[in-house]
Design a protein around this motif. Structure first.
Motif, short mmCIF file in Angstrom:
data_model
loop_
_atom_site.label_atom_id
_atom_site.label_comp_id
_atom_site.label_asym_id
_atom_site.label_seq_id
_atom_site.Cartn_x
_atom_site.Cartn_y
_atom_site.Cartn_z
N GLY A 118 -43.84 -26.08 28.17
CA GLY A 118 -43.34 -26.68 26.95
C GLY A 118 -42.36 -25.85 26.16
O GLY A 118 -42.14 -26.14 24.97
N HIS A 119 -41.74 -24.86 26.78
CA HIS A 119 -40.72 -24.07 26.10
C HIS A 119 -39.38 -24.82 26.19
O HIS A 119 -38.77 -24.87 27.26
CB HIS A 119 -40.57 -22.69 26.74
CG HIS A 119 -41.76 -21.79 26.55
ND1 HIS A 119 -42.99 -22.05 27.12
CD2 HIS A 119 -41.90 -20.64 25.84
CE1 HIS A 119 -43.84 -21.09 26.79
NE2 HIS A 119 -43.21 -20.22 26.01
N ASN A 120 -38.94 -25.38 25.09
CA ASN A 120 -37.67 -26.11 25.09
C ASN A 120 -36.46 -25.22 24.87
O ASN A 120 -35.33 -25.61 25.21
CB ASN A 120 -37.69 -27.18 23.98
CG ASN A 120 -38.77 -28.21 24.18
OD1 ASN A 120 -39.62 -28.41 23.32
ND2 ASN A 120 -38.77 -28.88 25.32
N TYR A 121 -36.68 -24.04 24.32
CA TYR A 121 -35.57 -23.15 23.97
C TYR A 121 -35.80 -21.80 24.64
O TYR A 121 -36.85 -21.17 24.44
CB TYR A 121 -35.48 -23.00 22.45
CG TYR A 121 -35.58 -24.32 21.73
CD1 TYR A 121 -34.52 -25.23 21.75
CD2 TYR A 121 -36.76 -24.68 21.07
CE1 TYR A 121 -34.63 -26.46 21.13
CE2 TYR A 121 -36.87 -25.91 20.44
CZ TYR A 121 -35.80 -26.80 20.47
OH TYR A 121 -35.91 -28.02 19.86
N VAL A 122 -34.81 -21.37 25.43
CA VAL A 122 -34.98 -20.16 26.23
C VAL A 122 -33.74 -19.27 26.06
O VAL A 122 -32.61 -19.71 26.29
CB VAL A 122 -35.19 -20.49 27.72
CG1 VAL A 122 -35.36 -19.20 28.53
CG2 VAL A 122 -36.42 -21.39 27.90
N ILE A 123 -33.97 -18.04 25.65
CA ILE A 123 -32.91 -17.04 25.53
C ILE A 123 -32.74 -16.37 26.89
O ILE A 123 -33.73 -16.01 27.54
CB ILE A 123 -33.27 -16.00 24.46
CG1 ILE A 123 -33.47 -16.70 23.10
CG2 ILE A 123 -32.22 -14.92 24.35
CD1 ILE A 123 -34.11 -15.81 22.06
N VAL A 124 -31.49 -16.18 27.31
CA VAL A 124 -31.23 -15.64 28.65
C VAL A 124 -30.36 -14.39 28.54
O VAL A 124 -29.24 -14.44 28.04
CB VAL A 124 -30.54 -16.68 29.55
CG1 VAL A 124 -30.30 -16.10 30.94
CG2 VAL A 124 -31.38 -17.95 29.64
N ASP A 125 -30.91 -13.28 29.03
CA ASP A 125 -30.19 -12.02 29.15
C ASP A 125 -29.97 -11.79 30.63
O ASP A 125 -30.79 -11.18 31.32
CB ASP A 125 -31.02 -10.89 28.52
CG ASP A 125 -30.33 -9.53 28.60
OD1 ASP A 125 -29.31 -9.42 29.30
OD2 ASP A 125 -30.82 -8.57 27.98
N ALA A 126 -28.87 -12.34 31.15
CA ALA A 126 -28.65 -12.33 32.60
C ALA A 126 -27.17 -12.40 32.92
O ALA A 126 -26.33 -12.65 32.05
CB ALA A 126 -29.39 -13.51 33.25
N SER A 127 -26.86 -12.19 34.20
CA SER A 127 -25.49 -12.27 34.67
C SER A 127 -25.02 -13.73 34.72
O SER A 127 -25.83 -14.66 34.67
CB SER A 127 -25.39 -11.66 36.07
OG SER A 127 -26.19 -12.41 36.98
N ALA A 128 -23.71 -13.90 34.86
CA ALA A 128 -23.15 -15.25 34.89
C ALA A 128 -23.67 -16.10 36.05
O ALA A 128 -24.06 -17.26 35.84
CB ALA A 128 -21.62 -15.18 34.92
N PRO A 129 -23.74 -15.58 37.29
CA PRO A 129 -24.26 -16.42 38.37
C PRO A 129 -25.70 -16.86 38.14
O PRO A 129 -26.06 -18.01 38.43
CB PRO A 129 -24.15 -15.50 39.61
CG PRO A 129 -23.07 -14.53 39.27
CD PRO A 129 -23.21 -14.29 37.80
N THR A 130 -26.53 -15.97 37.61
CA THR A 130 -27.92 -16.34 37.34
C THR A 130 -28.00 -17.37 36.23
O THR A 130 -28.77 -18.34 36.31
CB THR A 130 -28.73 -15.08 36.96
OG1 THR A 130 -28.74 -14.18 38.07
CG2 THR A 130 -30.16 -15.44 36.59
N LEU A 131 -27.20 -17.20 35.17
CA LEU A 131 -27.20 -18.17 34.08
C LEU A 131 -26.81 -19.55 34.58
O LEU A 131 -27.40 -20.56 34.19
CB LEU A 131 -26.25 -17.70 32.98
CG LEU A 131 -26.12 -18.61 31.76
CD1 LEU A 131 -27.46 -18.74 31.03
CD2 LEU A 131 -25.04 -18.08 30.80
N LEU A 132 -25.80 -19.61 35.45
CA LEU A 132 -25.40 -20.91 36.00
C LEU A 132 -26.51 -21.54 36.84
O LEU A 132 -26.72 -22.76 36.78
CB LEU A 132 -24.14 -20.74 36.86
CG LEU A 132 -22.81 -20.67 36.11
CD1 LEU A 132 -21.67 -20.45 37.09
CD2 LEU A 132 -22.57 -21.95 35.32
N LYS A 133 -27.21 -20.72 37.59
CA LYS A 133 -28.31 -21.22 38.40
C LYS A 133 -29.38 -21.85 37.51
O LYS A 133 -29.92 -22.93 37.80
CB LYS A 133 -28.89 -20.07 39.22
CG LYS A 133 -29.91 -20.48 40.29
CD LYS A 133 -30.38 -19.26 41.05
CE LYS A 133 -31.28 -19.65 42.23
NZ LYS A 133 -30.50 -20.23 43.34
#
Length: 423
Positions: A118-133
């Protein structure tokens, strides 16, 4: 003056009323008053996810450039605390759940876990390819991602996604902010020195673009080639202007056009920090990824409430706030502000509010800030700072643009008419 007889009469009436109404015995003491206390709203949990991708980086020239273990997470926690200060009135109890991944596949597994819980909002500290995935997996799901690390321009252009909000500026924004200041100071002739990594080459291209936009003149471009296994003491000399000749501790800069500034593209801080002092060139200003930098946050920032923010952060986490901390803080505050304005926390409504013009944040930079509707990039002033203090804030005055002339920050990065983002 009220007479004793009047007071006696009021007391008699009160006594008679109490004697008559025996169904609701009074719990008041004689002469007391009753106060109806407002009931606190029932607290509804609002969990925010945080995914950290662990990425190998070259060892920087200075150990001071190694990020602490809680980099970013600390800033998010500060935002959570502020969210809860207001959430107690709207009935929302915020928390932060963190997952660490060592590969894109592990990052995706973490996102799947967050979505299932139920987490609707997720902060991402990652590289561009991982973020796109992650963004492509989350398409058509009730998940909104907040990018706090990847500065790749492509994420705001050909690879843009409607379910990704970009807190961190892209390289174009950072280079534009620096270029505006250098040109405003009449330091227009630049020697560009870049490393050989894809990130360094991308930043160098952003600098070239910014020079063309704002009137900078790149008089020479040189590449620093790191020697694998070389001693750290060998780092720091500006590469000579002779093609194919490698920099080392015994070579100096050969004759070249005069320049006002050395602009460095070294995102991993491998050689840049030594250039001002052991570069072998004219002792000019050094800017770019070292020296005078364009950044979202400075440890010496003091205006617009920043002193209190820095003090609160240092008191809570026993260190100074870094740009990645500020970016994570903005992400959590964005969520808190949007839910406060839409307390039913309907995901579609909150997401539309974040994307729209009514979101107004003020994270210690003097103006209200929001996201660009055409690519999801957070509009924000950029600090121009040394390692100790800010010296200016971009955008600088005098660089007009046509699309949104009332929004000066849109002179930084890709403006709406230039954008190829199709969300």
């Amino acid at each position: 003056m009220v007479s004793a007889l009047t007071l006696l009469g009021v007391s008699s009436l009160n006594a008679a009323a109490q004697a008559t109404d025996t169904s609701h015995p009074s719990k008041e003491r004689e002469g007391g008053v009753s106060v109806q206390m407002p009931q606190s709203p029932e607290m509804v949990p609002l969990d925010i996810g945080y995914i950290i991708e662990e990425v190998e980086h070259p060892r920087p020239a200075s150990r001071l450039d190694v990020e602490p273990e809680n980099a970013g997470v600390a800033g998010a926690k500060m935002g959570i605390d502020e969210n809860n200060a207001g959430g107690r009135f709207t009935g929302h109890l915020y928390s932060l759940d963190t997952e660490t991944a060592s590969s894109p596949e592990e990052a995706l597994a973490a996102l799947e876990k967050f979505q299932a819980s139920g987490h609707n909002y997720v902060i991402v500290d990652a590289s561009a390819p991982t973020l796109l995935k992650l963004a492509d997996w989350a398409k058509d799901k009730n998940v909104l991602l907040f990018n706090i690390r990847a500065t790749d321009v492509s994420l705001r252009q050909a690879d843009c996604r409607a379910n990704v909000m970009h807190i961190v500026p892209d390289r174009y924004m950072l280079a534009d902010a620096l270029a505006q200041y250098l040109v405003a100071m009449d330091w227009k002739n630049w020697l560009l020195v870049h490393g050989s990594t894809p990130a360094d080459l991308a930043y160098a291209e952003a600098v070239k673009r910014a020079a063309g936009r704002f009137g900078g003149n790149i008089v020479d471009v040189r590449e620093y080639k790191d020697v694998s296994g070389g001693r750290r003491d060998d780092v720091g000399v500006i590469p000579p202007a002779i093609p194919g000749k490698q920099a080392n501790a015994d070579k100096t800069v050969v004759s070249s056009p005069k320049y006002d500034v050395i602009v460095v593209a070294d995102e991993n801080q491998v050689f840049g920090p030594l250039l001002p002092y052991r570069g072998g060139g004219a002792p000019q200003i050094v800017a770019g990824t070292t020296g005078l930098t364009a950044t979202t946050w400075s440890r010496g920032h003091e205006k617009w409430g920043a002193t209190q923010a820095n003090n609160n952060f240092e008191k809570a986490f026993h260190r100074l706030m870094l740009p990645i901390d500020h970016q994570a803080y903005v992400a959590t505050r964005t969520i808190g502000e949007a839910v406060t304005r839409n307390p039913d926390n309907d995901f579609a409504t909150v997401s539309a509010f974040i994307h729209g013009p009514d979101l107004q944040l003020a994270p210690f930079k003097g103006i209200k800030q929001q996201f660009r509707p055409w690519d999801g990039q957070f509009r924000q002033p950029i600090l121009i700072a040394t390692d100790k203090v800010p010296v200016s804030v971009s955008p600088q005055r005098g660089f007009p643009h046509a699309s949104h002339p009332e929004i000066e920050v849109d002179t930084l990065g890709i403006d709406e008419p230039e954008s190829i983002c199709k969300m």
